[in-house]
Design a protein around this motif. Structure first.
Motif, PDB file in Angstrom:
ATOM      1  N   ASP A 241     -28.417   8.399  -5.439  1.00 29.15           N
ATOM      2  CA  ASP A 241     -28.235   8.259  -6.596  1.00 29.15           C
ATOM      3  C   ASP A 241     -30.176   8.186  -6.681  1.00 29.15           C
ATOM      4  O   ASP A 241     -30.292   8.840  -7.904  1.00 29.15           O
ATOM      5  N   TRP A 242     -30.799   7.539  -6.192  1.00 28.91           N
ATOM      6  CA  TRP A 242     -32.179   7.664  -6.706  1.00 28.91           C
ATOM      7  C   TRP A 242     -32.701   8.874  -6.710  1.00 28.91           C
ATOM      8  O   TRP A 242     -33.868   9.103  -7.208  1.00 28.91           O
ATOM      9  N   LEU A 243     -32.753   9.287  -6.119  1.00 28.58           N
ATOM     10  CA  LEU A 243     -33.576  11.079  -5.679  1.00 28.58           C
ATOM     11  C   LEU A 243     -32.765  12.242  -6.597  1.00 28.58           C
ATOM     12  O   LEU A 243     -33.546  13.386  -6.003  1.00 28.58           O
ATOM     13  N   VAL A 244     -31.511  11.804  -6.626  1.00 26.72           N
ATOM     14  CA  VAL A 244     -31.706  12.956  -7.586  1.00 26.72           C
ATOM     15  C   VAL A 244     -32.057  13.168  -8.749  1.00 26.72           C
ATOM     16  O   VAL A 244     -32.739  12.462  -9.917  1.00 26.72           O
ATOM     17  N   GLY A 245     -32.826  14.408  -9.047  1.00 27.53           N
ATOM     18  CA  GLY A 245     -33.986  14.285 -10.078  1.00 27.53           C
ATOM     19  C   GLY A 245     -35.772  14.336  -9.307  1.00 27.53           C
ATOM     20  O   GLY A 245     -36.560  14.580  -9.920  1.00 27.53           O
ATOM     21  N   GLY A 246     -35.184  14.310  -8.260  1.00 28.64           N
ATOM     22  CA  GLY A 246     -36.436  13.467  -7.982  1.00 28.64           C
ATOM     23  C   GLY A 246     -36.897  14.765  -6.903  1.00 28.64           C
ATOM     24  O   GLY A 246     -36.119  15.542  -6.898  1.00 28.64           O
ATOM     25  N   THR A 247     -37.924  14.833  -6.063  1.00 24.96           N
ATOM     26  CA  THR A 247     -38.913  15.416  -4.798  1.00 24.96           C
ATOM     27  C   THR A 247     -39.949  15.188  -4.037  1.00 24.96           C
ATOM     28  O   THR A 247     -39.139  13.919  -3.712  1.00 24.96           O
ATOM     29  N   SER A 248     -40.302  15.871  -2.915  1.00 27.34           N
ATOM     30  CA  SER A 248     -41.116  15.249  -2.376  1.00 27.34           C
ATOM     31  C   SER A 248     -42.464  15.906  -2.648  1.00 27.34           C
ATOM     32  O   SER A 248     -42.760  16.669  -2.963  1.00 27.34           O
ATOM     33  N   PHE A 346     -55.172  20.160  -2.276  1.00 27.14           N
ATOM     34  CA  PHE A 346     -53.442  21.209  -2.066  1.00 27.14           C
ATOM     35  C   PHE A 346     -52.198  20.253  -2.447  1.00 27.14           C
ATOM     36  O   PHE A 346     -52.205  19.182  -1.553  1.00 27.14           O
ATOM     37  N   VAL A 347     -51.665  20.703  -3.313  1.00 27.32           N
ATOM     38  CA  VAL A 347     -50.643  19.833  -3.627  1.00 27.32           C
ATOM     39  C   VAL A 347     -49.784  20.254  -4.000  1.00 27.32           C
ATOM     40  O   VAL A 347     -49.345  21.732  -4.055  1.00 27.32           O
ATOM     41  N   SER A 348     -48.344  19.714  -3.024  1.00 23.55           N
ATOM     42  CA  SER A 348     -46.685  20.965  -3.491  1.00 23.55           C
ATOM     43  C   SER A 348     -45.698  20.133  -3.384  1.00 23.55           C
ATOM     44  O   SER A 348     -45.418  19.231  -2.664  1.00 23.55           O
ATOM     45  N   PHE A 349     -44.881  20.975  -4.143  1.00 19.82           N
ATOM     46  CA  PHE A 349     -43.564  19.863  -4.757  1.00 19.82           C
ATOM     47  C   PHE A 349     -42.495  20.702  -4.119  1.00 19.82           C
ATOM     48  O   PHE A 349     -42.213  21.774  -4.072  1.00 19.82           O
ATOM     49  N   GLN A 350     -41.223  20.191  -2.902  1.00 23.85           N
ATOM     50  CA  GLN A 350     -40.335  21.130  -2.771  1.00 23.85           C
ATOM     51  C   GLN A 350     -38.917  19.879  -2.683  1.00 23.85           C
ATOM     52  O   GLN A 350     -39.115  18.714  -1.575  1.00 23.85           O
ATOM     53  N   ARG A 351     -37.898  20.516  -2.861  1.00 22.48           N
ATOM     54  CA  ARG A 351     -36.924  19.400  -2.214  1.00 22.48           C
ATOM     55  C   ARG A 351     -36.609  19.367  -0.818  1.00 22.48           C
ATOM     56  O   ARG A 351     -36.699  17.642  -0.300  1.00 22.48           O
ATOM     57  N   ASP A 352     -37.643  19.332   0.494  1.00 22.19           N
ATOM     58  CA  ASP A 352     -37.390  19.306   1.938  1.00 22.19           C
ATOM     59  C   ASP A 352     -38.758  19.510   2.357  1.00 22.19           C
ATOM     60  O   ASP A 352     -38.549  20.783   2.437  1.00 22.19           O
ATOM     61  N   VAL A 353     -39.788  18.477   2.307  1.00 23.01           N
ATOM     62  CA  VAL A 353     -40.940  19.157   3.622  1.00 23.01           C
ATOM     63  C   VAL A 353     -40.443  19.844   4.764  1.00 23.01           C
ATOM     64  O   VAL A 353     -41.087  20.695   5.973  1.00 23.01           O
ATOM     65  N   ALA A 380     -50.890  13.221   3.917  1.00 19.67           N
ATOM     66  CA  ALA A 380     -49.893  12.197   3.150  1.00 19.67           C
ATOM     67  C   ALA A 380     -48.882  13.191   2.139  1.00 19.67           C
ATOM     68  O   ALA A 380     -49.134  14.492   1.786  1.00 19.67           O
ATOM     69  N   VAL A 381     -47.745  12.308   2.652  1.00 18.78           N
ATOM     70  CA  VAL A 381     -46.090  12.831   2.159  1.00 18.78           C
ATOM     71  C   VAL A 381     -45.652  11.322   1.666  1.00 18.78           C
ATOM     72  O   VAL A 381     -45.340  10.116   1.871  1.00 18.78           O
ATOM     73  N   PHE A 382     -45.189  11.726   0.127  1.00 16.00           N
ATOM     74  CA  PHE A 382     -44.189  10.840  -0.634  1.00 16.00           C
ATOM     75  C   PHE A 382     -42.959  11.647  -0.648  1.00 16.00           C
ATOM     76  O   PHE A 382     -42.397  12.977  -1.203  1.00 16.00           O
ATOM     77  N   ALA A 383     -42.158  10.471  -1.379  1.00 19.06           N
ATOM     78  CA  ALA A 383     -40.941  10.770  -2.334  1.00 19.06           C
ATOM     79  C   ALA A 383     -41.226  10.428  -3.437  1.00 19.06           C
ATOM     80  O   ALA A 383     -41.130   9.440  -3.389  1.00 19.06           O
ATOM     81  N   VAL A 384     -40.478  11.239  -4.227  1.00 14.73           N
ATOM     82  CA  VAL A 384     -40.928  11.386  -5.797  1.00 14.73           C
ATOM     83  C   VAL A 384     -39.612  10.736  -5.956  1.00 14.73           C
ATOM     84  O   VAL A 384     -38.745  11.867  -6.669  1.00 14.73           O
ATOM     85  N   PRO A 385     -39.181   9.089  -6.810  1.00 16.70           N
ATOM     86  CA  PRO A 385     -37.694   9.344  -7.046  1.00 16.70           C
ATOM     87  C   PRO A 385     -37.778   9.994  -8.304  1.00 16.70           C
ATOM     88  O   PRO A 385     -38.602  10.691  -9.128  1.00 16.70           O
ATOM     89  N   GLY A 386     -36.156  10.681  -8.537  1.00 19.31           N
ATOM     90  CA  GLY A 386     -36.188  10.467  -9.872  1.00 19.31           C
ATOM     91  C   GLY A 386     -36.742  10.415 -11.191  1.00 19.31           C
ATOM     92  O   GLY A 386     -37.227   8.890 -11.114  1.00 19.31           O
TER      93      GLY A 386
END
Length: 404
Positions: A241-248, A346-353, A380-386
């Protein structure tokens, strides 16, 4: 961990909080918008991006001209309750700042009046899940990237428990926002590293134009289309639930050896990249977004696009392996005896690293002509919450569930 009483009192509401504010600001009156002139009627300065919504801003947002990333380490003793307090503070401050209003404990409120499309994106490293006792909620892809042979990583630019990505079309807006957000978090975190980057200023290039990096090449041509390819960037109902609308988010600091790149002629540069420098078109095409013909050969039977050219190595036949790139150039002060300290954040966003970014980087790591002039020195890698829905604070669905 305890909170600083004057700062936290603002979040409790009521007239008593206003009195606390005056004391916290050294006897100054609490912020009153009626006592300060409105910002100048400038289209760039007045522009805003919404902070609330099902997704955090600063990912699919049209890239602003400047960005600062601040990685933070949690202090000893910070637990889930403390993280809740911090997220409440940041949620309120971010909503105000991005709307062109000062934070509640803003000691320089006039600096907040020109938002210039300010966005703040918050990311979580693995340390947040450990501190909150939520390891079971940590996605499997949220971990340091595997080792790559091209990497020369420095601790000064790598890892972190929390990340603030702050972007705007005005550097003053970013500086003020970073100052306010980090100042309000001192009882929870310490700064691990800070990186700054830039793109063309507003109006310098046509809207939607691909930016050029400091090597002169167009950077980010093959990006997912917002609203069309959202499934490769955002998590949907299948996620927690917390990751719906989120990304990496992957952040890589890539140093460029511009001094030796300067010695390469134009034909050599285009051969290395596999694209024309003027238009960004592949060597087999005419326009920037033409699909490269990787089977084309020249009169001698050799590939037109070399087998080690960057455009070939970065390309995948799997459409699910695409990433959303949102990089910025950096050009820092040089140390004595050196001529340049430049490159790309370099910054990238994707559903699954693991499923999307890592395969791409492995291809570049195995064989890429551009590796001669580029060296990753931070990672560095981070999870971006919804995003923040009405009545919520940042990451509420992770830290306390759906309750208000």
């Amino acid at each position: 961990m305890t909170d600083a009483v004057p700062r936290r009192s603002f979040l409790q509401g009521g007239a008593a909080a206003v009195g606390g504010a005056a004391l916290a600001l050294g006897g100054r009156a609490a912020w009153d918008a009626s006592t300060t002139a409105a910002p100048a009627p400038d289209a760039v300065g007045r522009a805003t991006e919404p902070a609330a919504g099902p997704r955090q801003a600063g990912v699919a947002t049209a890239p602003q001209s400047f960005a600062t990333w601040v990685a933070l380490d949690l202090l000893d003793g910070v637990d889930r309750a403390a993280l809740v307090r911090l997220m409440r503070i940041w949620t309120d401050d971010i909503a105000r700042l991005t709307a062109g209003r000062p934070g509640l404990a803003d000691t320089e409120p006039e600096l907040a009046l020109v938002p210039a499309r300010l966005t703040v994106t918050v990311g979580f490293g693995p340390g947040v899940f450990r501190a909150a006792g939520l390891e079971a909620q940590r996605p499997a892809w949220l971990a340091p990237l595997p080792a790559f042979t091209v990497d020369r990583l420095e601790a000064a630019w790598s890892d972190g428990d929390l990340l603030l990505q702050v972007c705007a079309d005005d550097e003053m807006a970013i500086s003020h926002a970073v100052r306010l957000l980090t100042k309000g978090a001192r009882t929870f975190v310490s700064v691990r590293w800070t990186q700054r980057g830039f793109r063309p200023s507003p109006g310098a290039t046509p809207p939607g134009a691909t930016m050029r990096n400091l090597m002169g090449q167009l950077d980010g041509t093959v990006n997912p289309v917002v609203g069309v390819d959202d499934a490769v960037v955002w998590h949907g109902a299948e996620a927690a639930d917390w990751l719906v609308g989120g990304t990496s988010m992957v952040v890589r600091r890539i140093a460029m050896d511009l001094d030796t790149w300067d010695l390469v002629d134009r034909a050599g540069r285009e051969f290395t990249i596999g694209r024309r420098l003027d238009t960004g078109a592949p060597l087999t095409g005419t326009h920037e977004r033409d699909v490269p013909d990787l089977d084309a050969v020249d009169a001698l039977g050799l590939p037109v696009i070399d087998t080690a050219a960057h455009v070939r190595r970065a390309r995948s036949t799997d459409p699910d392996q695409r990433i959303l790139r949102r990089g910025y150039s950096y050009d820092d002060a040089t140390a004595a005896g050196t001529s340049t300290d430049s490159g790309l954040v370099f910054v990238s966003f994707q559903r699954d690293v693991t499923a999307q970014y890592v395969p791409l980087q492995r291809r570049l790591d195995d064989l890429d002509l551009l590796n001669r002039w580029t060296t990753p020195i931070g990672s560095a890698v981070f999870a971006v919450p919804g995003g923040v829905l009405p009545g919520e604070f940042l990451a509420q669905r992770l830290l306390v569930g759906n309750g208000r």
